[in-house]
Design a protein around this motif. Structure first.
Motif, PDB file in Angstrom:
ATOM      1  N   ASP A  45      -8.749   2.854   0.444  1.00 25.55           N
ATOM      2  CA  ASP A  45      -7.972   2.450   1.620  1.00 25.55           C
ATOM      3  C   ASP A  45      -8.359   3.256   2.857  1.00 25.55           C
ATOM      4  OD1 ASP A  45      -6.578   0.438   0.382  1.00 25.55           O
ATOM      5  OD2 ASP A  45      -4.841   1.671  -0.109  1.00 25.55           O
ATOM      6  N   ARG A  74       0.818  -1.210   0.000  1.00 19.32           N
ATOM      7  CA  ARG A  74       0.000   0.000   0.000  1.00 19.32           C
ATOM      8  C   ARG A  74       0.855   1.263   0.000  1.00 19.32           C
ATOM      9  NH1 ARG A  74      -2.977  -3.947   1.363  1.00 19.32           N
ATOM     10  NH2 ARG A  74      -5.260  -3.916   1.235  1.00 19.32           N
ATOM     11  N   THR A 102      -3.782  -5.814  -6.338  1.00 18.38           N
ATOM     12  CA  THR A 102      -2.475  -5.285  -5.949  1.00 18.38           C
ATOM     13  C   THR A 102      -1.415  -5.673  -6.971  1.00 18.38           C
ATOM     14  OG1 THR A 102      -3.092  -5.405  -3.616  1.00 18.38           O
ATOM     15  CG2 THR A 102      -0.744  -5.254  -4.119  1.00 18.38           C
TER      16      THR A 102
END
Length: 210
Positions: A116, A88, A144
């Motif tokens: 997020d 992230r 991702t």
């Protein structure tokens, strides 16, 4: 979510899961150290070639630490936290840097970062029910993967724009990022559904006495 099994929390006790000094964790630590270096290279000195190297190494080590954890049987609670955190942070750093450099429109970054932020807001709710986090499912991993591979292609395409290499890389980058963004949002919706399932079906965790 009717008829679906209850989500399970991460951090289930097991032999060796409290380990810190493992090869996968070391790779995750190195990836975290690379985030400020990537931003320095991208925004301060604008050395796109070296920034690309850092971003590509991050994507490769993201794959490698999972493989090594399975091969060496070095799963750990810390690794379950470090690996997605590094993912992230790299995605966040790349999105912010690419918006500043004008490589992507701001609303793409807002969609991904906003997802997020919304999920982070559910953490207090999960803790109320005895969960620290929910496990990452395959759709989230695929999203991702697309973003971590699409972003280096975008940087390579932008740094070689006007060349044949740039013309090849940019469509690949846009495809990865488009699919990654859609799956990232979809995975977020599933995660919110799991949180809702917990709220509806699980009793709150007993409060610890001070």
């Amino acid at each position: 979510m009717t008829g679906e099994p209850a989500p399970t929390a991460t951090g289930i006790p097991g032999a060796g899961r409290d380990r810190i000094w493992t090869v996968p964790n070391l790779l995750s630590f190195l990836r975290l150290l690379g985030v400020p270096l990537f931003l320095y290279l991208l925004l301060v000195v604008q050395s796109d070639g070296w920034a690309l190297v850092v971003l590509a190494v991050s994507a490769i080590t993201d794959w490698a630490d999972g493989k090594l954890a399975r091969l060496l049987n070095q799963y750990s609670r810390l690794g379950e936290l470090l690996d997605p955190a590094a993912d992230r942070l790299y995605i966040l750093a790349a999105l912010v840097g690419f918006v500043v450099r004008g490589f992507i429109p701001w609303w793409v970054a807002v969609l991904i970062i906003g997802r997020d932020v919304v999920l982070a807001a559910t953490l207090p709710i999960l803790r109320r029910y005895g969960y620290t986090a929910l496990p990452v499912h395959y759709l989230g991993k695929a999203a991702t993967f697309c973003l971590l591979y699409g972003l280096p292609f975008l940087l390579l395409g932008q740094s070689t724009s006007g060349t044949v290499l740039g013309q090849v890389c940019l469509p690949i980058a846009y495809a990865f990022i488009a699919w990654g963004t859609l799956m990232y949002l979809w995975a977020g919706a599933i995660y919110l559904g799991q949180v809702g399932w917990i709220v509806r079906h699980c009793p709150p965790a007993p409060q610890r006495r001070s």
